[in-house]
Motif scaffolding. Structure first.
Motif, PDB file in Angstrom:
ATOM      1  N   UNK A 179      27.288  24.963  49.794  1.00  0.00           N
ATOM      2  CA  UNK A 179      27.259  26.424  49.800  1.00  0.00           C
ATOM      3  C   UNK A 179      28.596  27.034  49.410  1.00  0.00           C
ATOM      4  N   UNK A 180      29.677  26.378  49.778  1.00  0.00           N
ATOM      5  CA  UNK A 180      30.994  26.885  49.399  1.00  0.00           C
ATOM      6  C   UNK A 180      31.190  26.804  47.893  1.00  0.00           C
ATOM      7  N   UNK A 181      30.738  25.703  47.283  1.00  0.00           N
ATOM      8  CA  UNK A 181      30.843  25.549  45.832  1.00  0.00           C
ATOM      9  C   UNK A 181      29.999  26.587  45.108  1.00  0.00           C
ATOM     10  N   UNK A 182      28.859  26.951  45.706  1.00  0.00           N
ATOM     11  CA  UNK A 182      28.033  27.984  45.100  1.00  0.00           C
ATOM     12  C   UNK A 182      28.645  29.365  45.247  1.00  0.00           C
ATOM     13  N   UNK A 183      29.308  29.618  46.382  1.00  0.00           N
ATOM     14  CA  UNK A 183      29.883  30.934  46.642  1.00  0.00           C
ATOM     15  C   UNK A 183      30.984  31.296  45.660  1.00  0.00           C
ATOM     16  N   UNK A 184      31.784  30.324  45.225  1.00  0.00           N
ATOM     17  CA  UNK A 184      32.961  30.654  44.406  1.00  0.00           C
ATOM     18  C   UNK A 184      32.570  31.372  43.117  1.00  0.00           C
ATOM     19  N   UNK A 185      31.398  31.066  42.559  1.00  0.00           N
ATOM     20  CA  UNK A 185      31.023  31.700  41.289  1.00  0.00           C
ATOM     21  C   UNK A 185      30.756  33.189  41.471  1.00  0.00           C
ATOM     22  N   UNK A 186      30.301  33.587  42.659  1.00  0.00           N
ATOM     23  CA  UNK A 186      30.021  34.999  42.908  1.00  0.00           C
ATOM     24  C   UNK A 186      31.249  35.721  43.451  1.00  0.00           C
ATOM     25  N   UNK A 187      31.879  35.146  44.469  1.00  0.00           N
ATOM     26  CA  UNK A 187      33.009  35.799  45.110  1.00  0.00           C
ATOM     27  C   UNK A 187      34.155  36.028  44.130  1.00  0.00           C
ATOM     28  N   UNK A 188      34.490  34.981  43.355  1.00  0.00           N
ATOM     29  CA  UNK A 188      35.580  35.115  42.392  1.00  0.00           C
ATOM     30  C   UNK A 188      35.121  35.805  41.106  1.00  0.00           C
ATOM     31  N   UNK A 189      33.816  35.980  40.978  1.00  0.00           N
ATOM     32  CA  UNK A 189      33.307  36.660  39.786  1.00  0.00           C
ATOM     33  C   UNK A 189      33.308  38.167  39.906  1.00  0.00           C
ATOM     34  N   UNK A 190      33.358  38.695  41.140  1.00  0.00           N
ATOM     35  CA  UNK A 190      33.273  40.144  41.357  1.00  0.00           C
ATOM     36  C   UNK A 190      34.312  40.928  40.557  1.00  0.00           C
ATOM     37  N   UNK A 191      35.601  40.566  40.608  1.00  0.00           N
ATOM     38  CA  UNK A 191      36.582  41.366  39.839  1.00  0.00           C
ATOM     39  C   UNK A 191      36.289  41.384  38.340  1.00  0.00           C
ATOM     40  N   UNK A 192      35.791  40.270  37.823  1.00  0.00           N
ATOM     41  CA  UNK A 192      35.530  40.187  36.387  1.00  0.00           C
ATOM     42  C   UNK A 192      34.292  41.003  36.001  1.00  0.00           C
ATOM     43  N   UNK A 193      33.300  41.103  36.899  1.00  0.00           N
ATOM     44  CA  UNK A 193      32.135  41.938  36.593  1.00  0.00           C
ATOM     45  C   UNK A 193      32.539  43.406  36.490  1.00  0.00           C
ATOM     46  N   UNK A 194      33.443  43.844  37.372  1.00  0.00           N
ATOM     47  CA  UNK A 194      33.920  45.229  37.310  1.00  0.00           C
ATOM     48  C   UNK A 194      34.768  45.463  36.055  1.00  0.00           C
ATOM     49  N   UNK A 195      35.547  44.450  35.665  1.00  0.00           N
ATOM     50  CA  UNK A 195      36.331  44.580  34.438  1.00  0.00           C
ATOM     51  C   UNK A 195      35.422  44.718  33.224  1.00  0.00           C
ATOM     52  N   UNK A 196      34.354  43.919  33.183  1.00  0.00           N
ATOM     53  CA  UNK A 196      33.419  43.980  32.058  1.00  0.00           C
ATOM     54  C   UNK A 196      32.734  45.347  31.993  1.00  0.00           C
TER      55      UNK A 196
END
Length: 306
Positions: free
Chosen positions: A35-52
């Motif tokens: 679950x931790x490995x799955x979380x990193x794609x979303x948690x660390x992806x949030x700033x980049x989604x806002x940038x896009x």
């Protein structure tokens, strides 16, 4: 119905970025729980989604659009299905190598075609269906290593943990695509790219809450390790955000099944990453399987354009 030609370059780019992201994420999964490995794609992806979204809004002058009442429901459904699919894919990697685990998950193309027809009434031409069949044959060749198998052996192979988790992953990825397509259709704008990016921002935020909450409840010690791996996890988040933006754009502008068929080009990039990045050996049978997958993509495109 195809509403914009942007779906094709977006889908091809999505396949390349996702293969890269999955390869990096597999390395993260070796030091984190499932679950931790799955979380990193979303948690660390949030700033980049806002940038896009912010970059696109500044470029086009578009504001935040209105949404239909079921918008959040579709985002939650698609986001939750993607969490389950990603976890199953990581589990498949634990049973077999990177290429084979991804190959089983690519049965999502035929599963997506069936589900999108049943749930949304999307229809494909006979040639596109032939492309699906060709692609599935290539996937099976990749997963079995070109071994000679009778019906009993083949069914036994499908009963192996890697096959079961990989195929289940494909099923939930297909559900993800349907949920996201319905979410983009619920955004009140004529700009499919804007709709895709709005869905991306909302869905990734919801996914971070869902999987992050689960991790804090069930594995609180893993959260500290999630932040400790920020250098590699940040790469996963960036690639995940970019890849999902491309996938969501594809789903917003073309039928789910067609996007997923063309998206099988990811297998070619996957084989390259598996060989050069993860140092896994590439066999001749994998090349033959890849040719069948490529042939399926060509047939699907020919059917869509005819």
């Amino acid at each position: 119905m195809i509403t914009s030609p942007i779906w094709l370059p977006a889908t091809l780019l999505a396949g390349a970025v996702q293969a890269w992201r999955t390869a990096v994420q597999r390395r993260v999964s070796q030091s984190l729980s499932l679950n931790a490995a799955g979380l990193v794609r979303y948690l660390y992806g949030i700033p980049f989604t806002f940038l896009l979204l912010g970059g696109y809004s500044l470029t086009t002058g578009a504001g935040w659009p209105g949404t239909a009442p079921l918008f959040l429901i579709f985002c939650i459904a698609g986001g939750l299905a993607q969490i389950v699919a990603t976890n199953l894919l990581i589990m498949a990697f634990a049973h077999r190598n990177f290429v084979v685990g991804t190959a089983y998950s690519k049965t999502e193309a035929v599963q997506g075609a069936i589900l999108s027809f049943l749930l949304m009434g999307e229809r494909l031409s006979a040639m596109s269906w032939a492309g699906i069949g060709c692609g599935v044959m290539g996937v099976m060749l990749l997963s079995t290593g070109c071994k000679r198998m009778g019906p009993v052996d083949f069914l036994r192979a499908l009963g192996q943990p890697a096959a079961m988790t990989g195929i289940a992953s494909g099923f939930f990825f297909a559900l993800t695509a349907i949920g996201i397509r319905r979410a983009t259709q619920s955004v009140e704008t004529g700009d499919p790219v804007l709709a895709a990016l709005v869905v991306l921002v909302v869905t990734v935020a919801l996914q971070s809450v869902m999987q992050g909450g689960w991790l804090l409840w069930r594995e609180p010690g893993e959260m500290r390790r999630v932040f400790a791996t920020w250098r590699v996890s940040g790469q996963v988040g960036m690639l995940s955000a970019l890849g999902s933006a491309c996938w969501f754009t594809g789903f917003a502008t073309a039928p789910v099944a067609l996007v997923r068929i063309v998206g099988q080009v990811e297998l070619g990039f996957t084989m390259a990453f598996g060989h050069f990045y993860l140092k896994e050996k590439m066999r001749r049978s994998e090349g033959m399987g890849l040719m069948l997958v490529a042939g399926g993509v060509v047939l699907a495109l020919a059917g869509a354009l005819s």
